[in-house]
Design an enzyme around this catalytic site. Sequence first.
Site, PDB file in Angstrom:
ATOM      1  N   ASN A   1       7.850  -5.919  -0.825  1.00  0.00           N
ATOM      2  CA  ASN A   1       7.937  -4.329   0.078  1.00  0.00           C
ATOM      3  C   ASN A   1       6.651  -4.508   0.475  1.00  0.00           C
ATOM      4  O   ASN A   1       5.551  -3.566  -0.257  1.00  0.00           O
ATOM      5  CB  ASN A   1       8.357  -3.139  -0.614  1.00  0.00           C
ATOM      6  CG  ASN A   1       8.287  -1.834   0.180  1.00  0.00           C
ATOM      7  OD1 ASN A   1       7.487  -2.338   1.347  1.00  0.00           O
ATOM      8  ND2 ASN A   1       8.905  -1.091  -0.485  1.00  0.00           N
TER       9      ASN A   1
ATOM     10  N   ARG B   1      14.005   3.699  12.502  1.00  0.00           N
ATOM     11  CA  ARG B   1      12.565   4.930  12.431  1.00  0.00           C
ATOM     12  C   ARG B   1      11.300   4.097  13.518  1.00  0.00           C
ATOM     13  O   ARG B   1      12.215   4.262  14.431  1.00  0.00           O
ATOM     14  CB  ARG B   1      11.536   4.067  10.792  1.00  0.00           C
ATOM     15  CG  ARG B   1      12.426   4.890   9.968  1.00  0.00           C
ATOM     16  CD  ARG B   1      11.765   4.948   8.673  1.00  0.00           C
ATOM     17  NE  ARG B   1      10.330   5.477   8.007  1.00  0.00           N
ATOM     18  CZ  ARG B   1       9.927   5.288   7.691  1.00  0.00           C
ATOM     19  NH1 ARG B   1       9.755   4.391   6.718  1.00  0.00           N
ATOM     20  NH2 ARG B   1       8.948   6.639   7.534  1.00  0.00           N
TER      21      ARG B   1
ATOM     22  N   ARG C   1       4.496  11.700  -3.660  1.00  0.00           N
ATOM     23  CA  ARG C   1       4.186  12.766  -2.287  1.00  0.00           C
ATOM     24  C   ARG C   1       5.096  12.403  -1.679  1.00  0.00           C
ATOM     25  O   ARG C   1       5.875  11.475  -1.478  1.00  0.00           O
ATOM     26  CB  ARG C   1       2.835  11.967  -1.589  1.00  0.00           C
ATOM     27  CG  ARG C   1       1.777  11.547  -2.508  1.00  0.00           C
ATOM     28  CD  ARG C   1       0.943  13.420  -2.050  1.00  0.00           C
ATOM     29  NE  ARG C   1      -0.635  13.669  -2.777  1.00  0.00           N
ATOM     30  CZ  ARG C   1      -0.616  13.075  -4.165  1.00  0.00           C
ATOM     31  NH1 ARG C   1       0.070  13.701  -4.897  1.00  0.00           N
ATOM     32  NH2 ARG C   1      -2.130  12.550  -4.044  1.00  0.00           N
TER      33      ARG C   1
ATOM     34  N   ALA D   1       3.039  -0.979   4.484  1.00  0.00           N
ATOM     35  CA  ALA D   1       2.915  -1.212   6.411  1.00  0.00           C
ATOM     36  C   ALA D   1       2.131  -2.500   6.636  1.00  0.00           C
ATOM     37  O   ALA D   1       2.103  -2.847   7.626  1.00  0.00           O
ATOM     38  CB  ALA D   1       1.810   0.329   6.735  1.00  0.00           C
TER      39      ALA D   1
ATOM     40  N   TYR E   1      10.613   9.877   1.547  1.00  0.00           N
ATOM     41  CA  TYR E   1      10.401   8.779   0.319  1.00  0.00           C
ATOM     42  C   TYR E   1      11.374   9.113  -1.296  1.00  0.00           C
ATOM     43  O   TYR E   1      11.751   8.221  -1.837  1.00  0.00           O
ATOM     44  CB  TYR E   1       9.746   8.077   0.056  1.00  0.00           C
ATOM     45  CG  TYR E   1       8.358   7.420   1.391  1.00  0.00           C
ATOM     46  CD1 TYR E   1       9.288   6.541   1.847  1.00  0.00           C
ATOM     47  CD2 TYR E   1       7.300   7.933   1.638  1.00  0.00           C
ATOM     48  CE1 TYR E   1       9.167   5.642   2.948  1.00  0.00           C
ATOM     49  CE2 TYR E   1       7.541   7.319   3.343  1.00  0.00           C
ATOM     50  CZ  TYR E   1       7.770   6.124   3.437  1.00  0.00           C
ATOM     51  OH  TYR E   1       6.872   5.371   4.451  1.00  0.00           O
TER      52      TYR E   1
ATOM     53  N   HIS F   1      12.655  -3.222   2.382  1.00  0.00           N
ATOM     54  CA  HIS F   1      12.531  -2.197   2.394  1.00  0.00           C
ATOM     55  C   HIS F   1      13.291  -0.749   1.851  1.00  0.00           C
ATOM     56  O   HIS F   1      14.567  -1.126   2.227  1.00  0.00           O
ATOM     57  CB  HIS F   1      12.099  -1.874   4.062  1.00  0.00           C
ATOM     58  CG  HIS F   1      11.868  -2.460   4.749  1.00  0.00           C
ATOM     59  ND1 HIS F   1       9.975  -2.213   3.982  1.00  0.00           N
ATOM     60  CD2 HIS F   1      11.374  -3.948   5.190  1.00  0.00           C
ATOM     61  CE1 HIS F   1       9.581  -3.557   4.924  1.00  0.00           C
ATOM     62  NE2 HIS F   1      10.192  -4.095   5.286  1.00  0.00           N
TER      63      HIS F   1
ATOM     64  N   PRO G   1       0.741  -1.528  -0.004  1.00  0.00           N
ATOM     65  CA  PRO G   1       0.128   0.031  -0.329  1.00  0.00           C
ATOM     66  C   PRO G   1       0.575   1.199  -0.079  1.00  0.00           C
ATOM     67  O   PRO G   1       2.146   1.335   0.758  1.00  0.00           O
ATOM     68  CB  PRO G   1      -0.769   0.140   1.302  1.00  0.00           C
ATOM     69  CG  PRO G   1      -0.256  -1.073   2.101  1.00  0.00           C
ATOM     70  CD  PRO G   1       0.496  -2.330   1.400  1.00  0.00           C
ATOM     71  N   ASN G   2       0.042   2.194  -0.554  1.00  0.00           N
ATOM     72  CA  ASN G   2       0.802   3.360  -0.804  1.00  0.00           C
ATOM     73  C   ASN G   2       2.106   3.473  -1.414  1.00  0.00           C
ATOM     74  O   ASN G   2       2.635   4.511  -2.122  1.00  0.00           O
ATOM     75  CB  ASN G   2       1.006   4.344   0.991  1.00  0.00           C
ATOM     76  CG  ASN G   2      -0.382   4.613   1.204  1.00  0.00           C
ATOM     77  OD1 ASN G   2      -1.417   4.572   0.844  1.00  0.00           O
ATOM     78  ND2 ASN G   2      -0.051   3.788   2.590  1.00  0.00           N
TER      79      ASN G   2
ATOM     80  N   GLU H   1      12.186 -10.504   2.106  1.00  0.00           N
ATOM     81  CA  GLU H   1      11.499  -9.088   2.275  1.00  0.00           C
ATOM     82  C   GLU H   1      11.902  -7.635   2.182  1.00  0.00           C
ATOM     83  O   GLU H   1      13.662  -7.940   2.284  1.00  0.00           O
ATOM     84  CB  GLU H   1      11.436  -8.784   3.954  1.00  0.00           C
ATOM     85  CG  GLU H   1      10.439  -7.799   4.364  1.00  0.00           C
ATOM     86  CD  GLU H   1      10.054  -7.856   6.131  1.00  0.00           C
ATOM     87  OE1 GLU H   1      10.985  -9.139   6.436  1.00  0.00           O
ATOM     88  OE2 GLU H   1      10.233  -6.958   6.511  1.00  0.00           O
TER      89      GLU H   1
HETATM   90  O1  CA2 Z   1      10.450   1.510   3.895  1.00  0.00           O
HETATM   91  C1  CA2 Z   1       9.987   0.986   3.151  1.00  0.00           C
HETATM   92  O2  CA2 Z   1       9.526   0.516   1.495  1.00  0.00           O
HETATM   93  C2  CA2 Z   1       8.475   0.591   3.307  1.00  0.00           C
HETATM   94  O3  CA2 Z   1       8.074  -0.741   3.060  1.00  0.00           O
HETATM   95  C3  CA2 Z   1       7.538   2.006   3.007  1.00  0.00           C
HETATM   96  C4  CA2 Z   1       6.573   1.926   4.180  1.00  0.00           C
HETATM   97  C5  CA2 Z   1       6.651   1.259   5.295  1.00  0.00           C
HETATM   98  O4  CA2 Z   1       4.689   1.635   5.830  1.00  0.00           O
HETATM   99  C6  CA2 Z   1       7.323   0.419   6.025  1.00  0.00           C
HETATM  100  O5  CA2 Z   1       6.799   0.781   7.032  1.00  0.00           O
HETATM  101  C7  CA2 Z   1       8.782   0.875   5.200  1.00  0.00           C
HETATM  102  C8  CA2 Z   1       5.099   3.122   3.325  1.00  0.00           C
HETATM  103  C9  CA2 Z   1       4.815   3.634   2.134  1.00  0.00           C
HETATM  104  C10 CA2 Z   1       4.040   4.184   1.920  1.00  0.00           C
HETATM  105  O6  CA2 Z   1       5.166   5.389   0.422  1.00  0.00           O
HETATM  106  C11 CA2 Z   1       4.852   6.889   0.366  1.00  0.00           C
HETATM  107  C12 CA2 Z   1       5.771   7.196  -0.713  1.00  0.00           C
HETATM  108  C13 CA2 Z   1       4.954   8.090  -1.115  1.00  0.00           C
HETATM  109  C14 CA2 Z   1       4.044   8.722  -0.144  1.00  0.00           C
HETATM  110  C15 CA2 Z   1       3.799   8.112   1.244  1.00  0.00           C
HETATM  111  C16 CA2 Z   1       3.538   7.006   0.936  1.00  0.00           C
END
Ligand code: CA2
Length: 144
Positions: A73, A106, A17, A76, A22, A99, A9-10, A97
């Site tokens: 990946n 974090r 964003r 969340a 990121y 990230h 997700p996201n 896995e």
């Molecule tokens: O560091 C990573 O790759 C994560 O999997 C990214 C997830 C986070 O919940 C994990 O703890 C670590 C979040 C991805 C959300 O990506 C976004 C990208 C742009 C704007 C907002 C969120």
Amino acid sequence: MKILFLNGPNLNLLGQREPEVYGRTTLADIEAKVRERATKLGADVSFRQSNLEGELVAWIQQAKGEFDAVVLNAAAYSHTSIALRDAIAAVGVPTIEIHLSNVHAREEFRHKSLIAPVCRGQITGFGTNSYVLAVEAAINVNAK
Ligand code: CA2
């Protein structure tokens, strides 16, 4: 060697964003880098993203017999999803896995990964390069 890259997700928002967290690289940019590395190493890649937990579960189930390794990946869902963990364990396709960020540096809630115990290993904190490194890890996943 067929590798399935799954993004949770996201991650479709990457580069659009919160660039301060990121970065400015989009998921399409990452996919291009993964494909470049995979082509050099002679691997075939499928690259997908979903915001839906159930769709990720379905893709993991369908990977059996079709892919040699999954690179995940789970975003969340890494920290929350027993469903993803059960799917990885049930299907038995070697899963790595990954990230972008170093989840251990974090917030505390990101330190725990529910999927880590059923994955072969974890690559975390190398930004886009986590994905590129995962190509090599997937190809060698059964090497001792
Ligand atoms: O560091 C990573 O790759 C994560 O999997 C990214 C997830 C986070 O919940 C994990 O703890 C670590 C979040 C991805 C959300 O990506 C976004 C990208 C742009 C704007 C907002 C969120």
